[in-house]
Design a protein around this motif. Sequence first.
Motif, PDB file in Angstrom:
ATOM      1  N   PRO A  36       0.830  -1.102   0.125  1.00 42.87           N
ATOM      2  CA  PRO A  36      -0.092  -0.004  -0.070  1.00 42.87           C
ATOM      3  C   PRO A  36       0.766   1.342  -0.119  1.00 42.87           C
ATOM      4  O   PRO A  36       1.866   1.373   0.666  1.00 42.87           O
ATOM      5  CB  PRO A  36      -0.794  -0.186   1.420  1.00 42.87           C
ATOM      6  N   TRP A  37       0.672   2.081  -1.017  1.00 44.80           N
ATOM      7  CA  TRP A  37       1.245   3.361  -0.921  1.00 44.80           C
ATOM      8  C   TRP A  37       0.088   4.573  -1.362  1.00 44.80           C
ATOM      9  O   TRP A  37      -0.795   4.186  -2.156  1.00 44.80           O
ATOM     10  CB  TRP A  37       2.411   3.358  -1.648  1.00 44.80           C
ATOM     11  N   ASP A  38       0.553   5.724  -1.151  1.00 45.89           N
ATOM     12  CA  ASP A  38      -0.644   6.877  -1.608  1.00 45.89           C
ATOM     13  C   ASP A  38       0.192   7.362  -2.710  1.00 45.89           C
ATOM     14  O   ASP A  38       1.041   8.231  -2.850  1.00 45.89           O
ATOM     15  CB  ASP A  38      -0.530   7.996  -0.451  1.00 45.89           C
ATOM     16  N   LYS A  39      -0.683   7.148  -3.792  1.00 48.28           N
ATOM     17  CA  LYS A  39      -0.425   7.604  -5.088  1.00 48.28           C
ATOM     18  C   LYS A  39      -0.784   9.211  -5.429  1.00 48.28           C
ATOM     19  O   LYS A  39      -0.202   9.531  -6.403  1.00 48.28           O
ATOM     20  CB  LYS A  39      -0.829   6.641  -6.196  1.00 48.28           C
ATOM     21  N   ARG A  40      -1.309   9.621  -4.615  1.00 49.24           N
ATOM     22  CA  ARG A  40      -1.909  11.104  -4.585  1.00 49.24           C
ATOM     23  C   ARG A  40      -0.871  12.014  -4.909  1.00 49.24           C
ATOM     24  O   ARG A  40       0.384  11.812  -4.361  1.00 49.24           O
ATOM     25  CB  ARG A  40      -2.813  11.407  -3.523  1.00 49.24           C
ATOM     26  N   HIS A  42       1.147  15.481  -4.716  1.00 50.03           N
ATOM     27  CA  HIS A  42       1.181  16.574  -3.837  1.00 50.03           C
ATOM     28  C   HIS A  42       1.738  17.873  -4.733  1.00 50.03           C
ATOM     29  O   HIS A  42       1.418  18.807  -4.304  1.00 50.03           O
ATOM     30  CB  HIS A  42       1.885  16.368  -2.383  1.00 50.03           C
ATOM     31  N   ARG A  56       4.485  12.510  -5.522  1.00 51.31           N
ATOM     32  CA  ARG A  56       3.477  11.602  -4.608  1.00 51.31           C
ATOM     33  C   ARG A  56       3.684  11.539  -2.908  1.00 51.31           C
ATOM     34  O   ARG A  56       4.823  11.533  -2.604  1.00 51.31           O
ATOM     35  CB  ARG A  56       3.252  10.307  -5.347  1.00 51.31           C
ATOM     36  N   PHE A  57       2.614  11.430  -2.450  1.00 54.69           N
ATOM     37  CA  PHE A  57       2.655  11.195  -0.807  1.00 54.69           C
ATOM     38  C   PHE A  57       3.496  10.078  -0.491  1.00 54.69           C
ATOM     39  O   PHE A  57       4.320  10.138   0.339  1.00 54.69           O
ATOM     40  CB  PHE A  57       1.143  11.368  -0.271  1.00 54.69           C
ATOM     41  N   THR A  59       5.317   6.563   0.704  1.00 54.32           N
ATOM     42  CA  THR A  59       5.328   5.968   2.023  1.00 54.32           C
ATOM     43  C   THR A  59       6.167   6.705   3.062  1.00 54.32           C
ATOM     44  O   THR A  59       6.694   7.588   2.572  1.00 54.32           O
ATOM     45  CB  THR A  59       5.759   4.489   1.793  1.00 54.32           C
ATOM     46  N   SER A  60       6.455   5.989   4.113  1.00 54.86           N
ATOM     47  CA  SER A  60       7.509   6.442   5.024  1.00 54.86           C
ATOM     48  C   SER A  60       8.761   6.195   4.303  1.00 54.86           C
ATOM     49  O   SER A  60       9.739   6.717   5.019  1.00 54.86           O
ATOM     50  CB  SER A  60       7.261   5.735   6.408  1.00 54.86           C
ATOM     51  N   ASN A  65       5.957  11.819   2.086  1.00 55.19           N
ATOM     52  CA  ASN A  65       5.828  11.497   3.490  1.00 55.19           C
ATOM     53  C   ASN A  65       7.348  11.008   3.907  1.00 55.19           C
ATOM     54  O   ASN A  65       7.339  11.263   5.336  1.00 55.19           O
ATOM     55  CB  ASN A  65       4.831  10.113   3.522  1.00 55.19           C
ATOM     56  N   TYR A 130       6.562  -1.009  -6.370  1.00 50.94           N
ATOM     57  CA  TYR A 130       5.521   0.041  -6.240  1.00 50.94           C
ATOM     58  C   TYR A 130       5.338   0.277  -7.862  1.00 50.94           C
ATOM     59  O   TYR A 130       6.296   0.309  -8.544  1.00 50.94           O
ATOM     60  CB  TYR A 130       6.006   1.178  -5.626  1.00 50.94           C
TER      61      TYR A 130
END
Length: 159
Positions: A36-40, A42, A56-57, A59-60, A65, A130
């Motif tokens: 899971p990772w945030d593809k949005r 920024h 993109r946002f 992951t950590s 992020n 990813y």
Amino acid sequence: MKKITALAATALTTATLLSGLTPSAQARPGPVVPHPWDKRVHCNATDPDGRHIVTRFGTSGFGWNHFTNRHNIHKCSTLAAAIHGNVDRNDHHGRLEYDGAAFETGVPRPRQVKFTVIVQYTRKTKDGLYDAGRGQKIGVINAFCRNQRNNKCPAWMHP
């Protein structure tokens, strides 16, 4: 009484059969779950060669992020300042590096810090974990200040 015994025997047989199938059903591998990772997106920027580069946002471990927390870069304009310049290092396999400099003025001794923005300009990360999706690029995976403790940018970079 015979009906109850017959129902109990049927229930016991069914339970035995089902319990016998459960371990083999659990042993079969299921579908692979993607990381899971945030593809949005920024931030957006375009380099002089016309590459549209997103941040993109993530992951950590990579993306916004990651470097906002770990390397103290909090402005899209900082990334854009480096990306609007030419590519400084290109491995010709999708990894691009852009160097930039930030200045603090208005103090008795102006300060300067150099930073690097790393871009993965491919659909997938090098490890293949990813995927940005068809027609998309991963984008900025890291940004950090050079010659700073832990590559962490000074606080004055984001007043």
